[in-house]
Design an enzyme around this catalytic site. Structure first.
Site, PDB file in Angstrom:
ATOM      1  N   HIS A  54      26.091  47.327  34.987  1.00 40.57           N
ATOM      2  CA  HIS A  54      25.803  47.548  36.402  1.00 40.57           C
ATOM      3  C   HIS A  54      26.770  48.572  36.978  1.00 40.57           C
ATOM      4  CE1 HIS A  54      28.755  44.295  36.346  1.00 40.57           C
ATOM      5  NE2 HIS A  54      28.993  44.437  37.633  1.00 40.57           N
ATOM      6  N   HIS A  56      29.015  48.654  39.443  1.00 36.81           N
ATOM      7  CA  HIS A  56      30.314  48.383  40.055  1.00 36.81           C
ATOM      8  C   HIS A  56      31.418  49.166  39.347  1.00 36.81           C
ATOM      9  CE1 HIS A  56      28.910  44.347  42.008  1.00 36.81           C
ATOM     10  NE2 HIS A  56      28.525  45.406  42.679  1.00 36.81           N
ATOM     11  N   ASP A  58      34.382  48.618  38.423  1.00 34.23           N
ATOM     12  CA  ASP A  58      35.169  48.012  37.343  1.00 34.23           C
ATOM     13  C   ASP A  58      34.367  47.863  36.047  1.00 34.23           C
ATOM     14  OD1 ASP A  58      33.631  46.063  38.716  1.00 34.23           O
ATOM     15  OD2 ASP A  58      34.931  44.440  38.046  1.00 34.23           O
ATOM     16  N   HIS A  59      33.142  48.365  36.045  1.00 35.50           N
ATOM     17  CA  HIS A  59      32.327  48.386  34.837  1.00 35.50           C
ATOM     18  C   HIS A  59      31.866  49.795  34.465  1.00 35.50           C
ATOM     19  CE1 HIS A  59      31.713  43.941  34.529  1.00 35.50           C
ATOM     20  NE2 HIS A  59      32.053  44.045  35.803  1.00 35.50           N
ATOM     21  N   HIS A 110      23.266  39.699  40.638  1.00 40.17           N
ATOM     22  CA  HIS A 110      24.625  40.139  40.947  1.00 40.17           C
ATOM     23  C   HIS A 110      24.547  41.530  41.569  1.00 40.17           C
ATOM     24  CE1 HIS A 110      28.960  40.382  40.611  1.00 40.17           C
ATOM     25  NE2 HIS A 110      28.840  41.544  39.995  1.00 40.17           N
ATOM     26  N   ASP A 134      28.030  40.715  34.370  1.00 36.71           N
ATOM     27  CA  ASP A 134      28.396  39.763  35.417  1.00 36.71           C
ATOM     28  C   ASP A 134      27.226  38.845  35.774  1.00 36.71           C
ATOM     29  OD1 ASP A 134      30.830  40.970  35.367  1.00 36.71           O
ATOM     30  OD2 ASP A 134      30.818  41.664  37.439  1.00 36.71           O
ATOM     31  N   HIS A 172      34.014  39.397  32.502  1.00 37.52           N
ATOM     32  CA  HIS A 172      35.301  39.046  33.111  1.00 37.52           C
ATOM     33  C   HIS A 172      35.925  37.830  32.430  1.00 37.52           C
ATOM     34  CE1 HIS A 172      35.252  41.642  36.738  1.00 37.52           C
ATOM     35  NE2 HIS A 172      33.934  41.524  36.620  1.00 37.52           N
TER      36      HIS A 172
END
Length: 281
Positions: A54, A56, A58-59, A110, A134, A172
């Site tokens: 996805h 975001h 942090d990915h 998400h 996630d 995570h």
């Protein structure tokens, strides 16, 4: 098929999947290019593609830099917001990277464009692997930022819950927090107690709790146990979607663990390094 688990940022995981016969590799959620490049060099592999679950940061934040470093690098995902995206994939689409096969599994909730990736090698003794981003965590599931309980219920029961009960690599490291909540939901569940004790030990030793297996998750993950009587009793609901909705709300409001002080920061205070910044003018 070899999977390298790479811990990055505060609690994220990115992965490098290596086809051992050719030494070609595919990255999943390449958030920190510098760290990924270290592993690529150490393993002596060639990065061929990135699979992004996805958009975001942090990915996906490493995609642009890696695309510049590796001309022709293919970046796969289901959301136009993913940086450096070259190939937009759809639910059920299959990809091949040498002997590695990938099935794309669309799991919106998400984020509206979340994609999981199910990987395997034909005629290989290695277990297949699900990269769940996630959507599904060890002992938990992702927050519903851009979706509904109905969508997450479909994701967990029809899309992911029907896969072979093998290996899961999630996005995570939040296993201890998730299992503390699971214990609140099912205080008599011995599997939750055992897994939590194990996860705490791994955490103390600074070791990852991934991978998990789908078989295990059905035994202690409350979000996969919405038809179980103790979970329904905790939520006060019997309809599976409403059980899931209530669980997510309760988990969102579940007390967060006390933050551990950063050891480097504590040393800096001990040595007086922050003194000049703290003095009153």
């Amino acid at each position: 098929m070899k999977v390298k688990v790479i811990s990055v940022l505060e609690d994220n995981y990115m992965y490098l999947v290596i086809e051992e016969s050719t030494r070609d590799a595919v990255a999943v959620d390449a958030a920190v290019p510098k760290r990924l490049l270290e592993i690529i060099r150490k393993e002596d592999v060639v990065l061929r593609a990135i699979l992004t679950t996805h958009h975001h940061w942090d990915h996906a934040r490493g995609n642009e830099e890696l695309a510049q470093l590796f001309p022709g690098l293919r970046v796969f995902g289901a959301d136009e917001r993913i940086g450096a995206l070259t190939h937009k994939v759809t639910h059920g689409q299959e990809l091949s990277f040498g002997a590695i096969r990938v099935r794309c599994l669309f799991t919106p909730c998400h984020t509206s464009g979340h994609m999981c990736y199910f990987m395997w090698e034909d005629d290989s003794p290695d277990a297949p692997a699900l990269f769940s981003g996630d959507t599904l965590f060890v002992g938990g599931c992702g927050q519903f930022f851009e979706g509904t309980a109905e969508q997450m219920h479909t994701n967990l029961t029809q899309i992911l819950g029907t896969l072979p009960e093998d290996t899961i690599f999630c996005g995570h490291e939040c296993t201890v927090r998730n299992l503390k909540f699971a214990l609140k939901v099912e205080p008599e569940n011995e599997m939750v107690k055992e897994k939590l004790a194990w996860a705490r030990q791994r955490d103390d030793e600074d070791l990852p709790t991934v991978p998990s297996t789908l078989h295990e998750e059905f035994l202690y993950n409350p979000f996969l146990r919405v038809t179980e009587e103790p979970v329904q009793r905790f939520t006060g609901r019997t309809d599976p979607v409403e059980v899931l909705r209530t669980l997510r709300s309760e988990r969102d409001n579940f007390k967060k663990p006390k933050e551990r002080p950063n050891p480097q920061a504590m040393l800096a205070f001990d040595w007086g390094l922050f003194g000049p910044f703290l003095e009153k003018k």
